[in-house]
Design an enzyme around this catalytic site. Structure first.
Site, short mmCIF file in Angstrom:
data_model
loop_
_atom_site.label_atom_id
_atom_site.label_comp_id
_atom_site.label_asym_id
_atom_site.label_seq_id
_atom_site.Cartn_x
_atom_site.Cartn_y
_atom_site.Cartn_z
N PRO A 28 57.57 -17.02 27.45
CG PRO A 28 56.40 -15.40 28.33
CD PRO A 28 57.02 -15.85 28.74
CE LYS A 29 61.30 -16.58 18.91
NZ LYS A 29 61.79 -14.85 18.85
CD1 TRP A 30 60.55 -12.71 26.73
CD2 TRP A 30 59.17 -11.30 27.15
NE1 TRP A 30 59.86 -12.51 28.06
CE2 TRP A 30 58.64 -11.63 27.92
CE3 TRP A 30 57.84 -9.93 26.73
CZ2 TRP A 30 57.76 -11.36 29.46
CZ3 TRP A 30 57.23 -9.56 27.34
CH2 TRP A 30 57.14 -10.31 28.56
CG ASP A 175 58.36 -13.51 18.27
OD1 ASP A 175 57.70 -13.09 17.51
OD2 ASP A 175 59.11 -13.02 18.10
#
Length: 355
Positions: A28-30, A175
């Site tokens: 996941p893009k944090w 994100d």
């Protein structure tokens, strides 16, 4: 600090791609503050993306990292703030405050978390030259017993699962998806990873512009949407133009220029962040502005453009939007929040297994 990798270090970056590439590792893009943690015994330094320390702003996280990280290590990750099982970047921003008393109050009220996704050093070993597949295995082992608020980011190797995450996780405030080549070494300040983010479009009212910082051309245009009460709300900016377009925009926008007192946002121009309840309005200074001039040239709210955006945070675009086209066929009054797509809610605990 007696570490094989010493601060400051610029984090490794990602370049945007429209589709998730088949590289074998996905996370996941944090959406938070990119942070490299340097730990030598009890000593902790939190280094930001611009290499300035953020240690004083997260005292609760410093204590958690002392408990959860190996004695000597350098960890790359993201400081995030989780509220109601969603990421809340606006609350995270409030932590960067000059008053120590306020920082400690917010640390107690809205504690932050650390998401670790890479390891640069462990003990006396510099791991930056190791392939990412090895670094990931070392990270998982080193933080195997870490507990909240310190986490190792979830990851999958299956491309179909990564595509599923891309759709699902937006509802939890994430994100997008990061793709990392398994054979890659750690390269500071180089865009060697890949990020895939959402893109949508919206029709917005052009409500003003700011001058470019280096020339007398348009730097950015301010965007507005009408709320349910008929008020024109500032929702963000569009700023990516070739220089020739910036020059031509000066003449195109000239007939629409008005006095600030005639503009719906005129009352905000002299207000501070505190005056507006923590929300910075167009032209107002904030603790993030560093003294920069954010004044704007007001325009009659009559022009409409279509912009591309990734997602909304609250009632504003989270990032700078991209110009798509003028919309002379749309009336300003038709540019409302109703057109904004709402992602389906998704419980972040399904990813982090929050208690």
């Amino acid at each position: 600090m007696d570490l094989p990798v010493k601060p400051p270090v610029s984090p490794m970056l990602a370049k945007s791609v429209p589709n998730i590439p088949d590289v074998g590792h996905y996370e996941p893009k944090w959406d938070g503050f990119r942070t490299i943690v340097f730990k030598d015994g009890e000593d902790i330094i939190l280094g930001s993306r611009n290499e300035k320390p953020m240690t004083r702003y997260f005292p609760e996280l410093v204590e958690a990292l002392r408990r959860n990280l190996p004695d000597k290590c350098v960890i790359d990750g993201e400081i995030v703030l989780i509220a109601d099982n969603k990421l809340e970047f606006e609350l995270l921003q409030q932590r960067i405050h000059p008053a120590d008393s306020r920082v400690r109050m917010l640390a107690d009220k809205t504690p932050a978390s650390m998401i670790a996704f890479d390891i640069l050093a462990l003990g006396d070993d510099d791991l930056m030259v190791r392939p990412f597949s090895e670094r990931r295995a070392i990270l998982e082992k080193a933080l195997a017993h870490a507990s909240a608020p310190v986490y190792v980011t979830p990851a999958v190797s299956d491309l179909d699962k990564a595509r599923e995450w891309f759709v699902q996780l937006e509802g939890a405030g994430l994100d997008g998806v990061l793709s990392k080549p398994l054979d890659g070494t750690y390269q500071p300040n180089k865009r060697v990873m890949f990020k895939t983010k959402h893109e949508r479009t919206a029709d917005c009212v052009v409500s003003g512009f700011r001058w470019h910082k280096t020339a007398k051309v348009v730097g950015s245009m301010l965007l507005g949407l009408y709320d349910d009460a008929g008020r024109l709300q500032h929702v963000g900016v569009v700023a990516s133009f070739p220089m020739a377009k910036r020059e031509s925009l000066v003449a195109e926008l000239e007939p629409y220029r008005i006095e600030l007192s005639e503009h719906p946002w005129g009352q905000w121009a002299a207000q501070s962040e505190e005056d507006t309840g923590g929300t910075r309005m167009p032209g107002a200074q904030s603790r993030w502005s560093g003294g920069k001039d954010f004044s704007f040239v007001p325009l009659r709210p009559e022009l409409v453009i279509e912009v591309a955006y990734d997602y909304m945070e609250g009632d504003r675009f989270r990032h700078t939007t991209q110009f798509r086209r003028w919309r002379p066929d749309r009336t300003p009054e038709s540019c409302t929040y109703e057109q904004i797509e709402e992602p389906a809610d998704y419980d972040l605990s399904e990813i982090l297994k929050l208690p």
